[in-house]
Enzyme design. Structure first.
Site, mmCIF file in Angstrom:
data_model
loop_
_atom_site.group_PDB
_atom_site.id
_atom_site.type_symbol
_atom_site.label_atom_id
_atom_site.label_comp_id
_atom_site.label_asym_id
_atom_site.label_seq_id
_atom_site.Cartn_x
_atom_site.Cartn_y
_atom_site.Cartn_z
ATOM 1 C CG LEU A 234 14.667 -7.482 -4.285
ATOM 2 C CD1 LEU A 234 15.017 -8.836 -3.666
ATOM 3 C CD2 LEU A 234 13.906 -7.655 -5.588
ATOM 4 C CG ASP A 235 9.166 -1.123 -2.045
ATOM 5 O OD1 ASP A 235 9.714 -0.197 -1.434
ATOM 6 O OD2 ASP A 235 7.946 -1.375 -1.982
ATOM 7 C CB ALA A 236 8.049 -3.326 1.216
#
Length: 569
Positions: A234-236
């Site tokens: 889960l990016d950023a």
């Protein structure tokens, strides 16, 4: 899923939704989510548990090229020929159609970038390796259909993005960049709007206050898992919920949304792991474990800068103090750290807050610049900026200009010995594994700092370099490959094995790992200094790396590593 299970899941989903959207009637949204769940059932996938042989490779889908095949097929060929005995999982950085940021401005979440290959390439790769996909869901490209339809005033997309008042006070919003928080756009009818863009003007933040955006995110996650993702990054993710006047990071709704995603994935794809990426100080980072109901793993962000600092100072004191502090924490059952020292991004500085003094952070910055690296900055909201990350290849950061290949290899092996020794699951960046150095041309041509460590490789040339024993790539690859071969056969390196950081002289970083099931105990010692140092330690056993007996005393050469398997008494 029987009626009883479905009723229980329905109640759990509705409970979370009511906490996220307390002012809404969430019955219809719950039913829509259950419809998505039913479409995914039943699923029978082989999703192996995390063990001592769980080792991730971080790479781009287009990192390798070869004639007449797609880059993803070239990656598969390289991995199958060189990595089947060492790497269990491959983390594919965003391989979707994109418009900027080397993949992180996604145009279409459901497609593979034709320049990289196809879903069939990815399915073929998944037959030989477990895969981790990126879910870049905080923002989407301004060239995406969603945003294009929004600007055309399509009513279906009018609440997908965050329109902001340019005169409002956003001073408290945490900024990872120095670019403007708000970007002006013009609707098809000529109406001017200011849109929330946390990372760049090509990365339009999604509005999770709109329930349809949440439903879209669930469908995307289920699609990725169905396409073979056994892990999802889960990016950023800390930025996905914005509140006026707040810091706009780590809001309570962020954690509730991750709990919902975890609940759904656990139901449809048992064993699919969630990894949260939050480049923030440690106490904020580990909050994403929740009560064992959010992330399975969180990125261990202090490890890259603290490891680099230890080698540049020739002193492991700061690294040791941080490692000891971890042992005072009790992680929820079934959770562990995603350990890494290099990645596609830079070396984060924020995670060293309260771990390094300002003077030591300044030292890291000055050393990076001295070695022809770059520094990216963040806006502090008060008119000032501070270092956000160091943009430099890890081998180049560790090395001196006059180091020969043997010294460079020794430093890389020692730094990665720390990575491979610590409790958690190790992730190895492809440029680290392959002995790459700063790609100055890419930075100068693109003006993008992070390109210094994102070079694309010709598979034919790489194979030639790896076949030459004196080549730096061959030396680094062989050394790391051999160490991983040893590591994966010892349960003391399990993600769940106990860890104790030892108090030795500052030249040494040392941890003791112990597997309760087998009783195996291994003490890992790394000399982080350029000096020959006397090690005295009251243990007896054999070094797994040198195959020599250790009887309690030894002079360690610069950057030498011992993995001593304790003798059974």
């Amino acid at each position: 899923m029987n009626k009883l299970d479905q009723a229980s899941l329905q109640n759990q989903i509705l409970l979370i939704l009511n906490a996220i959207y307390p002012e809404k009637n969430n019955t219809a949204l719950t039913e829509n989510i259950l419809t998505s769940v039913r479409k995914g059932l039943p699923i029978e996938e082989n999703r192996p548990p995390l063990k001592e042989d769980s080792i991730y490779l971080i790479t781009y889908g287009d990192a390798f090229s070869a004639p007449n095949i797609s880059p993803l097929a070239a990656l598969h060929r390289f991995a199958k020929n060189y990595l089947t005995e060492t790497v269990s999982d491959i983390h594919l950085l965003p391989m979707y159609p994109f418009s900027s940021d080397d993949g992180f401005s996604v145009i279409d979440y459901y497609q593979v970038d034709p320049a990289s290959g196809s879903w069939s390439d990815i399915r073929a790769l998944s037959h030989d390796f477990s895969l981790m996909f990126d879910c870049v869901i905080n923002h989407i490209s301004k060239h995406s259909q969603w945003f294009t339809e929004y600007l055309k005033d399509n009513p279906d997309y009018q609440r997908y993005f965050i329109e902001a008042d340019i005169h409002a006070d956003y001073q408290n919003a945490v900024r990872p960049r120095t670019t403007p928080l708000l970007t002006p756009f013009t609707h098809s009818d000529g109406r001017q709007v200011n849109i929330w863009t946390t990372f760049s003007d090509d990365q339009i933040d999604l509005n999770f206050k709109e329930p349809r955006v949440l439903l879209e995110s669930i469908n995307i996650l289920l699609f990725y898992a169905a396409q073979g993702a056994t892990s999802i990054r889960l990016d950023a993710i800390g930025f996905i919920w914005k509140e006026p006047g707040e810091r706009c990071i780590h809001q309570p709704q962020v954690h509730l949304i991750i709990k919902l995603w975890r609940l759904i994935l656990d139901t449809v794809f048992p064993g699919c792991r969630i990894i949260t990426e939050t480049n923030v100080p440690h106490h904020e980072n580990i909050a994403y474990f929740g009560q064992g109901d959010e992330a399975h793993m969180v990125y261990q962000f202090p490890l890259p800068p603290l490891t680099l600092h230890a080698f540049l100072r020739g002193n492991a004191r700061w690294l040791r103090e941080w490692s000891r502090s971890l042992e005072r924490e009790s992680l929820p059952a079934g959770t562990t750290f995603f350990n890494f020292i290099a990645s596609h991004d830079g070396i984060g500085i924020r995670p060293t807050e309260n771990l390094l003094e300002d003077s030591e952070r300044d030292f890291l910055v000055s050393e990076t610049l001295r070695k022809n690296g770059r520094v990216s900055w963040k806006n502090n909201g008060d008119g000032t900026a501070s270092p956000y990350e160091l943009n430099i290849n890890y081998l180049s950061a560790l090395s001196e200009p006059n180091d020969n290949n043997e010294i460079k290899t020794a430093k890389m092996l020692a730094a990665h010995a720390i990575l491979f020794s610590l409790k958690g699951v190790p992730a190895l960046y492809y440029h680290s594994l392959l002995g790459s150095e700063n790609d100055q041309d890419a930075v100068e041509q693109s003006g993008i700092n992070r390109r210094i460590n994102r070079q694309k490789l010709s598979l034919a040339r790489l194979e030639t370099e790896l076949s030459s024993p004196e080549n730096l790539r061959a030396k680094v690859f062989s050394a790391l490959h051999n160490m991983l071969q040893i590591r994966k056969n010892h349960p003391a390196f399990s993600p769940w094995a106990e860890q104790k950081t030892l108090l030795l002289a500052d030249a040494f970083f040392a941890v003791e790992r112990c597997d309760q099931n087998s009783g195996e105990k291994i003490t890992c010692i790394v000399n982080v200094s350029a000096e020959h140092c006397l090690l005295q330690l009251d243990i007896r056993g054999n070094c797994l790396l040198s195959h020599r007996a250790f009887n309690g005393e030894l002079i360690l050469a610069p950057w030498q590593t011992l993995w001593v398997k304790h003798s059974v008494r």
